[in-house]
Design a protein around this motif. Structure first.
Motif, PDB file in Angstrom:
ATOM      1  N   ASP B  31      14.921  38.367  -0.677  1.00 46.55           N
ATOM      2  CA  ASP B  31      14.146  37.200  -0.254  1.00 46.55           C
ATOM      3  C   ASP B  31      12.897  37.602   0.499  1.00 46.55           C
ATOM      4  O   ASP B  31      11.820  37.036   0.286  1.00 46.55           O
ATOM      5  N   GLU B  32      13.032  38.548   1.388  1.00 44.38           N
ATOM      6  CA  GLU B  32      11.913  38.887   2.255  1.00 44.38           C
ATOM      7  C   GLU B  32      10.743  39.414   1.430  1.00 44.38           C
ATOM      8  O   GLU B  32       9.594  39.105   1.675  1.00 44.38           O
ATOM      9  N   ARG B  34      10.133  38.966  -1.683  1.00 41.83           N
ATOM     10  CA  ARG B  34       9.700  38.029  -2.714  1.00 41.83           C
ATOM     11  C   ARG B  34       9.286  38.725  -4.008  1.00 41.83           C
ATOM     12  O   ARG B  34       8.165  38.597  -4.478  1.00 41.83           O
ATOM     13  N   HIS B  36       9.746  39.233  -7.981  1.00 39.66           N
ATOM     14  CA  HIS B  36      10.219  38.385  -9.067  1.00 39.66           C
ATOM     15  C   HIS B  36      10.564  39.138 -10.299  1.00 39.66           C
ATOM     16  O   HIS B  36       9.955  40.136 -10.627  1.00 39.66           O
ATOM     17  N   TRP B 251      16.414  28.039  -5.044  1.00 48.06           N
ATOM     18  CA  TRP B 251      15.900  28.839  -3.933  1.00 48.06           C
ATOM     19  C   TRP B 251      15.094  30.022  -4.489  1.00 48.06           C
ATOM     20  O   TRP B 251      14.026  30.362  -3.987  1.00 48.06           O
ATOM     21  N   ASP B 252      15.635  30.605  -5.540  1.00 45.58           N
ATOM     22  CA  ASP B 252      14.964  31.714  -6.201  1.00 45.58           C
ATOM     23  C   ASP B 252      13.577  31.286  -6.692  1.00 45.58           C
ATOM     24  O   ASP B 252      12.578  31.965  -6.457  1.00 45.58           O
ATOM     25  N   MET B 253      13.548  30.130  -7.348  1.00 45.05           N
ATOM     26  CA  MET B 253      12.274  29.679  -7.910  1.00 45.05           C
ATOM     27  C   MET B 253      11.299  29.255  -6.823  1.00 45.05           C
ATOM     28  O   MET B 253      10.089  29.351  -6.989  1.00 45.05           O
ATOM     29  N   LEU B 254      11.847  28.783  -5.704  1.00 42.42           N
ATOM     30  CA  LEU B 254      10.988  28.351  -4.603  1.00 42.42           C
ATOM     31  C   LEU B 254      10.134  29.524  -4.123  1.00 42.42           C
ATOM     32  O   LEU B 254       9.003  29.348  -3.670  1.00 42.42           O
ATOM     33  N   GLY B 255      10.677  30.727  -4.245  1.00 39.80           N
ATOM     34  CA  GLY B 255       9.932  31.899  -3.794  1.00 39.80           C
ATOM     35  C   GLY B 255       8.901  32.370  -4.805  1.00 39.80           C
ATOM     36  O   GLY B 255       8.132  33.284  -4.515  1.00 39.80           O
ATOM     37  N   ASN B 256       8.908  31.767  -5.981  1.00 37.55           N
ATOM     38  CA  ASN B 256       7.942  32.173  -6.998  1.00 37.55           C
ATOM     39  C   ASN B 256       6.630  31.441  -6.756  1.00 37.55           C
ATOM     40  O   ASN B 256       6.438  30.308  -7.172  1.00 37.55           O
ATOM     41  N   LEU B 257       5.714  32.111  -6.085  1.00 38.85           N
ATOM     42  CA  LEU B 257       4.486  31.426  -5.681  1.00 38.85           C
ATOM     43  C   LEU B 257       3.576  31.154  -6.869  1.00 38.85           C
ATOM     44  O   LEU B 257       2.620  30.400  -6.764  1.00 38.85           O
ATOM     45  N   MET B 259       4.605  29.768  -9.593  1.00 39.93           N
ATOM     46  CA  MET B 259       5.057  28.573 -10.304  1.00 39.93           C
ATOM     47  C   MET B 259       4.347  27.335  -9.752  1.00 39.93           C
ATOM     48  O   MET B 259       4.362  27.102  -8.549  1.00 39.93           O
TER      49      MET B 259
END
Lengths: 778, 754
Positions: B31-32, B34, B36, B251-257, B259
């Motif tokens: 997570d930290e 980020r 992908h 949550w995973d996709m939320l970190g995909n900046l 998208m």
């Protein structure tokens, strides 16, 4: 919100910067961040003169609120009835049993011992007068009050160690000083003030240890780590709640170790293993060892037989001086007149020449056989004889070969595993069970007796197998101490009894029946008395007057037995209590506990939190949770308002307290026993610490001297930078407002805490803010 | 996996620094940082001949599930329940059960196909009548059980296992004796297992499309199918699994900046539509069908609201007199969701006043009947019908025992804060504590101004005249002395708005012949001497069918609440449950207990519920192994050691570990909290454990040369198959004395023979 929007539009560049920063910070581990943090609040500043003066003031205030009119009421209040009593038993050195570990009660007893009290008074009823009985109750209460007061300076210091400003730490201290629930619970003879003190102490030790993390394996590092272990042992020594405290430290330790494991920290596996082993040693093995110490003292003080005997096994009871159950045990021989006593309910196996009614109320039919009942007293109808197998009916009876001893003495002993008949002397009949439902419990078999002339068809139904607990087949059955079961040879049911009383036809005596589950405690019996020509003065001719065949129990066996009994009886505390409550309502001051009441003067001691403090605390925790979530979501989207430093503090300092709060509260939801409001008090202290720390963080951020937008690029300044600023005037003003409100609320509700009463019922009713507060006279 | 890529760090710090560089490359989801995934080949290529393999698997599975399926012509085990329920669907009679209806409706369908007319009662152990083709019904269940196997095979493929690994998973499913035997009877388990398997399969396929091609038609289809399979079988645990996976995914996709927000929101919208709304609609639709089919009065009536009952064909409520009059014989229904009928019986309270018990009961019998009588000082008038009105003071006389419903300042047996309600006195003897004020709350059909009390539609409270407390029933179940019926109390601090304090008239009789009830004889003794001779009042006129209606939504909630509350009341009763039925959850993964499904005589066909020990013990060990592997990889990653060459590879490992371990955990641990557990509750969890078994064997074997890979997988499969064949008679039916199987009793706790 608008900040977020704006920065999202130009997602490319700023995000790249943040990521680069993050990476750089991550690569350096937390060294840099931590050093910066330490620079913000140098160690000497934590204990500056101003801070120490404030510390002294709040400590004095805490002592005052907790000891105010401590002599009142001079009567036994609420659970003083238990804990005062236990202290007395220590002083009398009589064995007692309680579900809590011994340390707290032992400390109380120590106080009593120091003032020379002999433990004469047993705190039997709530409302008993202390002065009349000459009890040093004020000393006991003072000890508890001082422990309760100790919570305040420790909470203050913990927050100071966590880099909270003097103002923020003072807020926490004063909220605790002026909380009615803490005061009420601390100024009486209860364990909770000690429990709370040790909980906070343990947290303080952990924080001290955590701050040594940059000098691992130094003397200080080892010292504070070991002290954390001591703290865990102290909490565990008071109540099992210590396990939650251990869980908090455990979680923090795992997080810590996870960071150390990071290859970028540069620790070799060997060093890491050392870290791991040091923590395992100090946080698991040390507390466990220390936890045993009070038990060791416990067993050494309580050497006399007392009210707790019955909770323990026979072998345990043998170690107590003057235990009646183990004195004068003799071997049972066939043909001796014996009385048989039920293990759990102490009724005698009894029969008389009355019969079961033909038809029960629910329409079922009985056998109309002779009644077998449990009677609380022993009389001629409780006398039985064991009869060996009759070869005429049962061929295997021939197998028995007498031992040399038996031949010499001319008797045959009853042994575990023997199949016997039970002969009722008065009615000249034999105990039997058959496939008829028992009077009250239809799933169990009816017990009755038959005469010898009916043996032809039913001999096998009169046979019982003697199963002695903790004995091998062939061991002699002994009176008094040994528990045994009688299991029907044919139907495989055990003679069993529960506290069920028969109607008029059974003379309100206790039902006895055959239980298909032969392993239950309800089917345990013991021989209460034996009469035989060979037994003179309670000793069989030719035997030594010796009770114990086996060596006395060692400490560990005693400890394990007591620990098991504590857990078992703790889980069994399910009897409803009018003031028990469910954990869900605790943080919200929905309902209190009535400790004591007196009609004249409308006095009542009612355990109730200071509503403003409690609501402030729980709201703060919720607010922390919300902010935490928002921050993580933002971070996930590349928006970093906090900055790594602030987030580290936010997670490790406040986060630690929030986890402590949650772990001291949530597990109660899973417990089946009766629960009370005071179980929440440790969690409440943590929530108040969260509230003060959060208040400090936000207050310093919102009222910071630093402009919110600075720098050439017009970028927002991370919250962490705001936090590094000192408190402003506005911050102090808001803080003063909050404190004033809480202090007023304390004063307003203080009659509940001190039992000082109200002038009129109207006045009392005005103080009842919620209809759910079940005050006695409102 | 290329072993050459793994680096082992030495103890020196310099080397650790070097490894740190390697660690900054994408290795694991973090997570930290980020990082992908590169869009990985998420859809596995189907191995050659997969269709043929799947067909073979299906055929073999069918053989194991259907072989000798009609051997025992008796009602085996819970066929007694589910066969009976099938009968109710065919007879269209309303019944009540704690499980959702779909599976039972399918069994009803099976009964329909089998030509079952509903007349057989499915008494436990009874012989099937010749006209009932029970084997068809069993066959129907067996089909569901057999279809698990090909689904398991494809699930394996979509979890990126090798062909051999996927075949192993299917084999383990086929050769588990427990899966086999439970699928061979008229039960719910085979369907539950099928739908659980289907949900997992859909979820896994959907996840692969999510990784490669979101918003494609396949993506829509498989997510929709996931929702359908969840809704068809409300396994709350499966819902939790899909829910947690979805949260993880989002949550995973939320970190995909990279998208766009719109895309992200679309992901949310479709998940809500497919994974929440779809299953809910299916669930509700099943109940609509359930109510649609069961349109006749039957044994489950009393669980439902009075109005619902009135809508059932054959209910006599429609002919109820409309308005309540003195002397009416009534039953009183509590208005809380799942409320019962006011009840009393001769048994007394064991504590408190020790007077006659008053309870709420969910079945109809004559002990639910009460007669509305005027206060002690009022005569019962016979010349004129006197209607009961809002505010009247009445007595409720229990028709069977003549006792008056009574309350006093004695704490209720369980809810100690409230007062006890008991049956007291008799027709001539009583006191002021027998008096209740009837307070009308509202009426479904007429306005509030009408003061009279109507059958079924009027809600009213009964307020104790002297104390002021309210007659209440709040779903608290009494212990065995109260026959697990529901406690009735008088609420000390009356809450006027609580439906638990509201009642309505359900059964209502007020006819000449029944009138006057025996209880009133004493009061009219002065008027006339003979029953036949007295002047009887005009009967209260009956209502008509249109007066009484109920709504689907209300019925739906009523039934669900009733299911929930009675499920909770089904705690084990040590006096009643035979020892051998009850087991503890910790017994299950280790196969400590077995369960006899029928009588155990020497000449009976006997079935033993026992797992295949190879499968059970192996799967339990595999779960531990998967967790250890996972932790091992994570720790090694933390130490800079690379075990996966691409992120996609790690992602696939993570997915398989998540589905199997989390799925097992969610389907297993809740049973520790539940009171009533039997061995077969473990079966859904077992499926996840079997997935873990196949996966972990395949995962380890893949690191070996391919010959050894096949050999290892084949070895595991061979042992499991041999074990199945050795135990086959337990599943296919044992004839002859059970002691012949003594050599199969590997654990002392298995009750193969006594």
């Amino acid at each position: 919100m608008s900040d977020v929007r704006q920065r999202k539009k130009g997602a490319g560049e700023p995000v790249a910067i943040t990521r680069a920063q993050l990476d750089a910070q991550a690569a350096d581990g937390d060294d840099k961040a931590a050093k910066a943090a330490r620079q913000q609040v140098p160690a000497d500043q934590t204990y500056s003169l101003a801070s120490n003066v404030v510390l002294a003031i709040v400590t004095v205030l805490a002592v005052i609120t907790r000891t105010w009119s401590i002599h009142y009421p001079g009567e036994v209040v609420f659970d003083e009835v238990h804990f005062g009593k236990f202290a007395s038993y220590y002083l009398r050195r009589e064995y007692f049993f309680d579900v809590h570990p011994p340390l707290g009660k032992m400390l109380l007893a120590g106080v009593g011992y120091l003032v020379g009290y002999d433990g004469k008074f047993l705190f039997d009823h709530i409302g008993d007068d202390y002065a009349k009985n000459n009890v040093p109750y004020v000393v006991y209460r003072l000890w508890c009050a001082l422990c309760g007061a100790g919570v305040v300076p420790l909470a203050y210091l913990t927050l100071r160690e966590m880099s909270v400003s003097i103002a923020g730490a003072t807020l926490c201290a004063l909220l605790l000083v002026f909380d009615n629930a803490l005061i009420t619970q601390s100024r009486l003879i209860l364990l909770d003030s000690m429990l709370m003190l040790f909980c906070v102490l343990c947290t303080f030790f952990w924080v001290k240890f955590y701050k040594q993390r940059h000098e691992p394996f130094s003397a200080k590092w080892w010292g504070w780590l070991a002290m954390t272990g001591v703290g865990i042992a102290l909490v565990c020594g008071i109540k099992m709640v210590g396990l939650f405290t251990m869980g908090v430290v455990g979680i923090a330790t795992l997080v810590d170790l996870w960071e150390l494991l990071d290859i970028r920290r540069g620790l070799t596996l060997r060093v890491f293993t050392k870290h791991f082993a040091a923590r395992a040693l100090c946080l698991i093995f040390l507390p466990f060892f220390l936890y045993l110490v009070p038990f060791y003292i416990h067993f050494n003080i309580l050497i006399n037989s007392g009210p707790g005997d019955a909770f323990m096994s026979m072998r345990f009871q043998e170690t107590l001086v003057g235990n009646a159950a183990t004195a004068g045990a003799v071997s049972i021989m066939y043909g001796a007149n014996v009385t048989i006593k039920h293990g759990e309910t102490s009724v005698f196996l009894h029969s008389h020449s009355h019969r079961y009614p033909l038809k029960y109320d629910d329409g079922r039919i009985s056998s109309q056989g002779q009644q077998i009942v449990g009677y609380a007293h022993s009389d001629r109808n409780s006398v039985w004889q064991m009869v060996p197998l009759d070869p005429e009916y049962h061929p295997s009876a021939d197998d028995y070969e007498e031992t040399e001893e038996e031949t010499k003495r001319g008797v045959r002993y009853v042994r575990s595993g023997d199949i016997v008949q039970l002969y009722h002397v008065m009615t000249e009949s034999y105990l039997l069970t058959h496939d008829v439902a028992s009077p009250l419990t239809t799933t169990h078999m009816e017990m009755t007796t038959i005469k010898e002339e009916d043996f032809e068809q039913r001999y096998n139904e009169t046979l019982w197998r003697v199963q002695v607990v903790d004995a091998d087949d062939g061991d002699k059955l002994k009176s008094k101490k040994q528990l045994f079961r009688l299991v029907s040879h044919q139907h495989r049911v055990a003679v069993s009894s529960e506290k069920l009383v028969l109607p008029e036809w059974g003379f309100k005596m206790q039902q006895i029946n055959g239980n298909k589950n032969t392993n239950e405690k309800t089917s345990l019996w013991r021989i209460a008395s034996v009469e035989h020509e060979r037994i003179v003065d309670g000793v069989e001719i030719g035997e030594e007057r010796s009770d114990s065949g086996k060596p006395p129990l060692n400490f560990m066996s005693k400890f394990v037995e007591l620990q098991k009994a504590m857990i078992h009886h703790n889980a069994a505390l399910t009897k409803p209590h009018p003031y028990s409550s469910s954990p869900g309502i605790w943080p919200f001051v929905i309902r209190g506990i009535s400790f004591w009441e007196k009609k004249e003067g409308l006095r009542q001691i009612y355990l109730l939190g200071n509503p403003l403090v409690w609501w402030f605390s729980i709201l703060s925790v919720a607010f922390y949770g919300a902010l935490w979530l928002v921050d993580r979501l933002c971070l996930r989207r590349g928006l970093d308002d906090f900055g790594a430093n602030a987030r580290r503090w936010w997670d490790r300092a406040i986060g630690y307290l929030v986890v402590a709060w949650a772990l001291h509260w949530l597990p109660f939801f899973l417990m089946g026993r009766m629960l009370f409001l005071h179980h929440y008090l440790p969690a409440f202290i943590y929530s108040t610490m969260v509230a003060a720390a959060l208040f400090d963080f936000l207050g310093r951020a919102v009222f910071a001297h630093v402009p919110r937008r600075g720098g050439a690029a017009g970028q927002a300044v991370p919250v962490g930078v705001w936090f590094s600023a000192g408190p402003s005037i506005a911050y102090y003003a808001v803080l003063a407002g909050v404190l004033a409100a809480c202090m007023w609320s304390f004063w307003y509700f203080s009659p509940y805490s001190y039992g000082s009463g109200f002038a009129t019922v109207e006045q009392l009713r005005a103080h009842k803010w919620l209809s759910t507060w079940d005050l006695q006279y409102a | 996996m290329d072993t050459g890529l793994r680096k082992r760090t030495t103890a020196s710090t310099a080397a650790a620094r070097a490894a740190a560089d390697a660690a900054s490359e994408p290795l694991l989801r973090d997570d930290e940082d980020r990082i992908h995934p590169q869009m990985s080949p998420g859809i596995p290529t189907m191995p050659r001949g997969s269709i043929i393999v799947a067909l073979i698997i299906t055929v073999v599975a069918l053989w194991t599930r259907l072989y000798k399926i009609s051997l025992s012509p008796f009602v085996v085990w819970d066929e007694a329940h589910f066969g009976k329920f099938a009968g109710y669907y065919i007879k269209r009679q309303f019944y009540f059960d704690v499980h959702p209806p779909l599976g039972k409706m399918l069994n009803g369908l099976a009964g329909l196909i089998a030509g079952f007319n509903g007349s057989f009662e499915f008494e436990s152990g009874a012989r099937y009548p010749p006209e009932l083709r029970y084997s068809v019904m069993r066959f129907f269940n067996g089909l569901f059980g057999a279809l698990m196997a090909p689904l398991a095979y494809y699930t394996g493929i979509h979890l990126h296992m090798s062909q051999a690994g996927a075949i192993l998973v299917a084999t383990l499913v086929i050769v588990d004796n427990a899966f086999c035997v439970i699928s061979r009877f008229i039960l719910l388990d085979s369907m539950l297992l099928f739908f659980t398997t289907l949900s997992v399969y859909c979820l896994v396929v959907f996840r692969n499309y999510q990784k490669t091609d979101p918003f494609s038609p396949e993506w829509h289809f498989w997510m929709f199918m996931t929702g359908i399979s969840l809704g068809a079988w409300v396994g709350l645990f499966a819902v939790a699994l899909v829910g947690l996976h979805t949260i993880d995914d989002l949550w995973d996709m939320l970190g995909n900046l990279k998208m766009p927000a719109k895309t992200y929101i679309n992901h949310w919208i479709f998940r809500i539509a497919y994974l929440i709304i779809t299953p809910l609609s299916i669930y509700v639709a099943c109940f609509a069908l359930h109510f649609g089919i069961l349109n006749r009065s039957g044994p489950g009536d009393a669980q439902m609201s009075s109005l619902f009952q009135a809508s059932l064909a054959g209910s006599d409520f429609k002919s109820n007199p409309l308005e309540l009059a003195y002397g009416s014989k009534v039953s009183l229904k509590n208005n809380a969701r799942g409320g019962g009928l006011l009840h009393s019986h001769v048994q007394r309270y064991p504590s408190g006043s020790e007077q006659q018990q008053v309870t709420c009961y969910h079945h109809k019998d004559s002990n639910n009947e009460f007669i509305i009588m005027p206060a002690w000082d009022q005569p019962l008038e016979f010349e004129n019908t006197k209607f009961v009105e809002h505010g009247d003071v009445v007595r409720l006389v229990h028709a069977q025992t003549q006792k008056n419903i009574h309350s006093h300042r004695v704490a209720a047996p369980l809810t100690a804060a409230d007062y006890e309600v008991s049956g007291y006195g008799n027709a001539t003897f009583g006191d002021a504590n027998d008096l209740w004020v009837i307070e009308k709350v509202d009426d479904w059909t007429v306005s509030k101004d009408v003061k009279r009390i109507r059958s079924l539609t009027t809600r009213f409270r009964l307020r104790h005249k002297s104390i002021g407390c309210l007659l209440r029933s709040d779903g608290v179940t009494l212990p065995q002395w109260g026959f697990k019926q529901v406690e009735v109390v008088c609420q000390k601090k009356p809450d006027d708005n609580s439906p638990s304090n509201m009642w309505n008239i359900e059964l209502h009789v007020n006819e000449r012949r029944e009138y006057p009830p025996r209880a009133c004889l004493c009061l009219i003794a002065h008027a006339d001497t003979s029953l036949n001779g007295i002047q009887l009042p005009t009967p209260v006129p009956p209502g008509n069918a249109n007066t009484y209606r109920s709504s689907f939504i209300r019925d739906f909630f009523d039934l669900n609440v009733a299911m929930w509350t009675s499920n909770n009341a089904l705690t084990p009763d040590p006096d009643k449950e035979p020892d051998q039925l009850v087991s503890q959850p910790y017994h299950w993964p280790f196969l400590i207990r077995t369960l006899r499904m029928c009588g155990w005589g020497d000449h009976e066909i006997k079935y033993l519920l026992i797992g295949n020990p190879t499968v059970w013990w192996g799967s339990t060990a595999s779960l531990a192994l998967v967790v250890s592997l996972f932790l091992g990889y994570v720790v090694r990653w933390r130490r800079g050691i690379r075990d996966f060459t691409t992120l996609a590879e790690w992602d696939n490992f993570y997915m398989a570990a998540k589905v199997s371990v989390l799925g097992w955990f969610l389907h297993y641990f809740p049973f520790y909290i539940m009171g009533r557990v039997i061995l077969h509750h473990y079966f859904p969890a077992l499926y996840f454990a079997v997935l873990a078994f196949g996966f972990v064997v395949d995962h380890i074997a893949r690191k070996l040369p391919s010959v050894l890979h096949i050999a290892l997988v084949a070895l595991v499969a061979a042992v499991a198959i041999a074990n199945f064949l050795f135990f086959a008679d337990f599943s296919f039916g044992m004839s002859g004395p059970a002691s012949a199987y003594a050599n199969r009793r590997w654990l002392k706790t298995w009750n193969i023979y006594s």
